[in-house]
Scaffold this motif. Structure first.
Motif, short mmCIF file in Angstrom:
data_model
loop_
_atom_site.label_atom_id
_atom_site.label_comp_id
_atom_site.label_asym_id
_atom_site.label_seq_id
_atom_site.Cartn_x
_atom_site.Cartn_y
_atom_site.Cartn_z
N MET A 20 0.92 -1.08 0.10
CA MET A 20 0.15 -0.08 -0.04
C MET A 20 0.86 1.38 -0.09
O MET A 20 1.77 1.31 0.89
N THR A 21 0.82 2.24 -0.93
CA THR A 21 1.34 3.57 -0.94
C THR A 21 1.14 4.44 0.15
O THR A 21 -0.15 4.10 0.83
N THR A 22 1.68 5.46 0.39
CA THR A 22 1.75 6.35 1.22
C THR A 22 0.29 7.14 1.18
O THR A 22 -0.69 7.24 2.12
N ILE A 23 -0.12 7.39 -0.47
CA ILE A 23 -1.35 8.03 -0.45
C ILE A 23 -2.35 7.02 -0.15
O ILE A 23 -3.51 7.37 0.01
N ASP A 24 -2.30 5.88 -0.66
CA ASP A 24 -3.46 4.78 -0.42
C ASP A 24 -3.87 4.85 1.07
O ASP A 24 -4.98 4.77 1.47
N ALA A 25 -2.55 4.70 1.91
CA ALA A 25 -2.80 4.74 3.26
C ALA A 25 -3.62 5.89 3.88
O ALA A 25 -4.65 5.71 4.96
N LEU A 26 -3.35 7.19 3.32
CA LEU A 26 -3.75 8.30 3.90
C LEU A 26 -5.24 8.64 3.27
O LEU A 26 -6.14 8.75 4.15
N VAL A 27 -5.57 7.85 2.22
CA VAL A 27 -6.96 8.13 1.78
C VAL A 27 -7.71 7.06 2.63
O VAL A 27 -9.12 7.19 2.93
N LYS A 28 -7.23 5.72 2.93
CA LYS A 28 -7.98 4.86 3.59
C LYS A 28 -8.04 5.42 5.09
O LYS A 28 -9.38 5.30 5.72
N GLN A 29 -7.14 6.09 5.67
CA GLN A 29 -7.40 6.56 6.88
C GLN A 29 -8.56 7.75 7.09
O GLN A 29 -9.53 7.83 7.95
N LEU A 30 -8.52 8.90 5.85
CA LEU A 30 -9.49 9.70 5.77
C LEU A 30 -10.82 8.99 5.73
O LEU A 30 -11.85 9.55 6.48
N MET A 31 -11.01 8.19 4.64
CA MET A 31 -12.20 7.39 4.69
C MET A 31 -12.85 6.66 5.72
O MET A 31 -14.18 6.74 6.23
N ALA A 32 -11.95 6.38 6.57
CA ALA A 32 -12.38 5.34 7.90
C ALA A 32 -12.75 6.65 8.73
O ALA A 32 -13.87 6.41 9.67
N ASN A 33 -12.16 7.86 8.90
CA ASN A 33 -12.55 8.78 9.84
C ASN A 33 -13.88 9.40 9.59
O ASN A 33 -14.78 9.39 10.47
N VAL A 34 -14.24 9.70 8.55
CA VAL A 34 -15.37 10.49 7.98
C VAL A 34 -16.51 9.51 8.02
O VAL A 34 -17.72 9.72 8.04
N LYS A 35 -16.24 8.21 7.68
CA LYS A 35 -17.54 7.15 7.71
C LYS A 35 -17.92 6.91 9.24
O LYS A 35 -19.15 6.59 9.24
N SER A 36 -17.22 7.37 10.17
CA SER A 36 -17.65 7.26 11.62
C SER A 36 -18.51 8.34 12.06
O SER A 36 -19.18 8.11 12.94
N TYR A 37 -18.66 9.47 11.14
CA TYR A 37 -19.61 10.32 11.53
C TYR A 37 -20.34 11.10 10.39
O TYR A 37 -21.27 11.76 10.85
N LEU A 38 -20.06 10.75 9.15
CA LEU A 38 -20.87 11.59 8.11
C LEU A 38 -21.70 10.54 7.41
O LEU A 38 -21.26 9.31 7.49
N PRO A 39 -22.79 10.80 6.80
CA PRO A 39 -23.62 10.05 6.00
C PRO A 39 -22.78 9.48 4.62
O PRO A 39 -21.85 10.37 4.17
N ASP A 40 -23.29 8.62 3.92
CA ASP A 40 -22.70 8.18 2.63
C ASP A 40 -22.55 9.24 1.59
O ASP A 40 -21.39 9.40 0.96
N SER A 41 -23.69 10.16 1.43
CA SER A 41 -23.61 11.18 0.46
C SER A 41 -22.38 12.13 0.78
O SER A 41 -21.79 12.50 -0.27
N ASP A 42 -22.28 12.44 1.99
CA ASP A 42 -20.93 13.30 2.36
C ASP A 42 -19.74 12.39 2.15
O ASP A 42 -18.70 13.23 1.27
N VAL A 43 -19.62 11.23 2.28
CA VAL A 43 -18.37 10.59 2.13
C VAL A 43 -18.14 10.59 0.42
O VAL A 43 -16.79 10.74 0.00
N ASP A 44 -19.24 10.28 -0.25
CA ASP A 44 -18.80 10.51 -1.96
C ASP A 44 -18.71 11.71 -2.21
O ASP A 44 -17.49 11.72 -2.99
N LEU A 45 -18.85 12.63 -1.50
CA LEU A 45 -18.19 14.20 -1.96
C LEU A 45 -16.97 14.29 -1.64
O LEU A 45 -16.25 15.15 -2.45
N ILE A 46 -16.65 13.71 -0.50
CA ILE A 46 -15.34 13.78 -0.12
C ILE A 46 -14.24 12.94 -1.09
O ILE A 46 -13.34 13.80 -1.33
N LYS A 47 -14.82 11.77 -1.61
CA LYS A 47 -13.96 11.09 -2.69
C LYS A 47 -13.87 11.82 -3.80
O LYS A 47 -12.76 11.86 -4.31
N LYS A 48 -15.00 12.38 -4.17
CA LYS A 48 -15.01 13.37 -5.57
C LYS A 48 -13.81 14.42 -5.22
O LYS A 48 -13.03 14.86 -6.30
#
Length: 296
Positions: free
Chosen positions: A1-29
């Protein structure tokens, strides 16, 4: 796993813990757009530039900020450092997020040239006035925090300039916003680069590491909560180890040695009434002997 992949994974785990899926999709975008915009750019650390916006977004997600703030954190450098325009951001992410990015860009252009206290206070007021929404300040604080955490890659002269600016402008702003732990980290990191020898000397003098001191504080809080429960007292108690810069300022002000500083750890007790406060103090003194000449 690259540094970028690890950071993206950490960010997604953080936001999924308190934001709805529609918000997570916007963050991915926003991540996909920012990564494409910053493609080919690198930090002084030689890491891809996108790692910085990701780290800023992770900090914001750790503070559990709203989706607009996190998205603007990911995008905060695209207008300043790439060919992206505000109009493009409005079209893709809406006016609010575009305004946040524009606000951070304006703050980045502010220059602080004087250390006179009156002028520094003017800078702080100007900083606050230029940010039409306090969330812009929050994004800028997260940006500065990550830049401080990676300051070792900057030339020494730049390190000192950024550290001084942080102590004069950003740490007080964090304090005004009630972000005590961020203020303390700003101060300790700045202290490290402004006074490296004094920083290391003080760090060596304090026998317990910060983690050990934090563990000790947590243990004492647990003990005191047990005492209050037994005494049927409703008390809100918190504790923290004093950070290095506050100890340094105290040593410098009193011209004393580390052995003469009694409060390397701090505790705060909040009770419902004045009577309960004194009752709580008595409960604590029943187990922990006060140093009479230090008791106020």
């Amino acid at each position: 796993m690259t540094t970028i992949d690890a950071l993206v994974k950490q960010l997604m785990a953080n936001v999924k813990s308190y934001l709805p899926d529609s918000d997570v999709d916007l963050i991915k975008k926003a991540y996909d757009f920012s990564a494409k915009s910053h493609e080919g750019q690198f930090r002084r650390s030689k890491k891809p530039y996108i790692t910085h916006p990701l780290e800023v977004a992770i900090i914001l997600s750790e503070w559990e900020r709203a989706v607009e703030t996190i998205v603007a954190g990911i995008l905060h450098d695209v207008v300043e450092d790439t060919g992206v325009t505000k109009d493009q951001l409005v079209e893709l992410f809406g006016l609010t997020i575009a305004d946040f990015v524009e606000g951070v860009t304006k703050l980045n252009k502010l220059e602080f040239s004087s250390r006179e206290e009156a002028q520094v206070e003017n800078y702080r007021r100007m900083f606050l006035a230029m940010a039409e929404d306090y969330k812009i300040i929050i994004i800028k604080l997260a940006d500065r925090l990550h830049n401080l955490r990676t300051l070792q890659f900057m030339p020494p002269k730049k390190q000192k300039a950024i550290a001084r600016e942080t102590l004069d402008i950003y740490a007080p702003l964090a304090h005004r916003l009630g972000m005590g732990s961020i203020k303390w980290e700003f101060e300790d990191l700045s202290f490290r680069y402004l006074y490296p020898e004094k920083f290391q000397e003080l760090k060596d003098q304090i026998e317990m590491t910060r983690k050990e001191r934090e563990a000790y504080v947590n243990e004492r809080v647990k003990d005191m909560n047990g005492l209050f429960k037994k005494a049927k007292l409703q008390v809100d108690i918190s504790g923290r180890p004093k950070h290095l810069y506050s100890i340094f300022k105290k040593l410098d002000k009193k011209k004393s040695s580390i052995n003469e500083i009694y409060d390397l750890l701090g505790f705060r007790l909040i009770a419902d009434t004045v009577e309960d406060c004194y009752h709580a103090l008595g409960v604590i003194h029943s187990k922990y002997k006060p140093v009479s000449e230090r008791f106020k």
